[in-house]
Scaffold this active site. Structure first.
Site, short mmCIF file in Angstrom:
data_model
loop_
_atom_site.label_atom_id
_atom_site.label_comp_id
_atom_site.label_asym_id
_atom_site.label_seq_id
_atom_site.Cartn_x
_atom_site.Cartn_y
_atom_site.Cartn_z
N SER A 1 59.05 14.52 32.65
CA SER A 1 59.70 14.77 33.61
C SER A 1 61.14 15.35 33.28
CB SER A 1 60.52 13.25 34.46
OG SER A 1 61.67 13.51 34.93
N HIS B 1 56.59 17.46 35.28
CA HIS B 1 56.99 16.68 36.52
C HIS B 1 58.27 17.06 36.95
CE1 HIS B 1 56.86 13.21 39.08
NE2 HIS B 1 58.07 12.89 38.63
N ASP C 1 61.41 16.56 39.66
CA ASP C 1 62.02 15.55 40.58
C ASP C 1 62.94 16.16 41.45
OD1 ASP C 1 60.77 12.81 39.65
OD2 ASP C 1 61.67 13.38 37.91
N MET D 1 65.41 15.49 44.78
CA MET D 1 66.47 14.61 45.32
C MET D 1 67.32 15.32 46.35
SD MET D 1 67.18 12.12 42.13
CE MET D 1 66.11 11.81 40.73
N HIS E 1 57.75 16.17 42.73
CA HIS E 1 57.76 14.77 43.31
C HIS E 1 59.03 14.93 44.18
CE1 HIS E 1 59.44 10.36 42.61
NE2 HIS E 1 59.12 10.53 43.61
N MET F 1 61.79 13.50 46.52
CA MET F 1 62.46 12.25 46.88
C MET F 1 63.29 12.68 47.88
SD MET F 1 62.91 10.45 43.07
CE MET F 1 62.50 12.12 42.44
N MET G 1 55.95 4.13 41.79
CA MET G 1 57.22 4.24 41.24
C MET G 1 57.01 2.88 40.44
SD MET G 1 58.65 7.09 41.62
CE MET G 1 60.04 6.39 40.74
N GLY H 1 65.45 7.78 41.74
CA GLY H 1 66.89 8.18 41.77
C GLY H 1 67.50 8.50 40.42
N PHE H 2 67.01 7.86 39.58
CA PHE H 2 67.88 8.40 38.17
C PHE H 2 66.70 8.05 37.05
CE2 PHE H 2 70.53 6.49 41.37
CZ PHE H 2 71.69 7.07 41.15
N GLY H 3 66.89 9.00 36.09
CA GLY H 3 66.05 8.56 34.75
C GLY H 3 66.76 7.42 34.13
N GLY H 4 65.99 7.15 33.10
CA GLY H 4 66.14 5.94 31.98
C GLY H 4 66.41 4.80 32.42
N ASP I 1 55.63 6.56 37.35
CA ASP I 1 56.69 7.00 37.34
C ASP I 1 57.88 6.10 37.10
OD1 ASP I 1 58.65 8.81 37.22
OD2 ASP I 1 58.50 9.53 39.18
N GLY I 2 58.55 6.03 35.81
CA GLY I 2 59.77 5.21 35.66
C GLY I 2 59.67 4.39 34.49
N GLY I 3 60.43 4.49 33.53
CA GLY I 3 60.61 3.44 32.54
C GLY I 3 59.34 3.46 31.70
N GLY J 1 60.49 10.49 31.16
CA GLY J 1 61.55 11.37 31.08
C GLY J 1 62.31 11.21 29.88
C1 DX5 Z 1 63.02 8.80 39.05
C2 DX5 Z 1 62.04 10.01 38.81
C3 DX5 Z 1 61.42 10.05 37.35
C4 DX5 Z 1 62.42 10.04 36.18
C5 DX5 Z 1 61.83 9.06 35.16
O1 DX5 Z 1 63.66 8.72 40.21
O2 DX5 Z 1 61.07 10.12 39.79
O3 DX5 Z 1 60.30 11.18 37.43
O4 DX5 Z 1 62.61 11.24 35.70
O5 DX5 Z 1 62.50 8.99 34.35
P1 DX5 Z 1 62.34 7.76 33.24
O6 DX5 Z 1 60.96 8.24 32.39
O7 DX5 Z 1 63.67 8.24 32.15
O8 DX5 Z 1 62.19 6.48 33.69
ZN ZN Z 2 59.44 11.14 39.55
#
Ligand code: DX5
Ligand code: ZN
Length: 216
Positions: free
Chosen positions: A8, A33, A35, A37, A66, A68, A137, A142-145, A175-177, A197
């Site tokens: 991502s 990937h 994202d 938003m 993706h 959102m 999900m 909405g956010f990475g990390g 996707d996520g974490g 990501g």
């Molecule tokens: C979150 C995104 C993800 C995000 C994942 O809303 O859809 O694609 O980049 O990030 P990590 O891998 O850091 O959780």
């Molecule tokens: Zn995503």
């Protein structure tokens, strides 16, 4: 089967995006990937089509887009113009999901449906045969990390069962974490595609991390 890895770029350095995209190009990543938003469907804004036009030009891997956003169907032509392989729309954002899935397919892309952490897998029963992929999900979008939501592993198992019971050919993406540890458990539970990501872009060697994830 090795997992498909979809880095991502939300966690990339936007001031040096070309450099990060070159890294992905030469890595073992399978897809990229993206994202998108809107600050409405999710409480954040990422990037839009004027930026993505250049991302698409600099990438030699299939784009896994993706969305959102509310009314994702409005942007089917824009996503198509990027040359996207997959267009992911949220179950929660589509009142007429079946129609949107058909429209994406008619536009020549692979349709995928994404479910938020609070949306049950059972809601997919009547659409599972029509989609190329389901994106689970494993954080709130909405956010990475963010921290991985443990229950996602159970959801992947449940989705694998639904796919087997219905004879669907849908891929399972998460996707996520996602990191080496959660990635291995998701793969064992039945995931086909891992999005990551933060785990990739905060690693000392992002390229080596992509290879590590691929070995899960
Ligand atoms: C979150 C995104 C993800 C995000 C994942 O809303 O859809 O694609 O980049 O990030 P990590 O891998 O850091 O959780
Ligand atoms: Zn995503």
């Amino acid at each position: 089967m090795k997992p498909i890895i979809s880095p991502s770029i939300l966690s990339a350095n936007f001031a040096h995006l070309a450099k990060d995209l070159e890294m992905i190009n030469r890595s073992e990543a399978d897809w990229v990937h993206i994202d998108i938003m809107d600050g409405v469907f999710v409480p954040n804004i990422s990037f839009g089509f004027p930026v993505l036009k250049y991302v698409a030009e600099l990438t030699n891997k299939p784009l896994d887009v993706h969305l959102m956003i509310v009314h994702p169907e409005k942007f089917i032509p824009e996503v198509k113009a990027l040359g996207a392989h997959v267009m992911n729309v949220h179950f929660e954002a589509c009142v007429h999901l079946h129609r949107v899935i058909q429209q994406i397919r008619e536009a020549g892309m692979e349709p995928a449906v994404t479910i938020n952490p609070a949306t049950p897998v059972s809601f997919l029963k009547d659409i599972i045969r029509d989609v190329y992929m389901v994106l689970v999900m494993s954080v709130n979008p909405g956010f990475g990390g963010q921290k991985f939501i443990e229950h996602s592993v159970e959801k992947v198992k449940e989705l694998r069962e639904l796919i087997e019971q219905t004879g669907s050919k849908a891929l399972i993406e998460v996707d996520g974490g996602v990191n080496i540890e959660t990635g291995a458990r998701l793969k064992a539970a039945g995931a086909d595609v891992l999005v990551a990501g933060n785990a990739i872009f905060s690693a000392e060697s992002p390229e080596a991390m992509i290879s590590e994830l691929k070995r899960r």
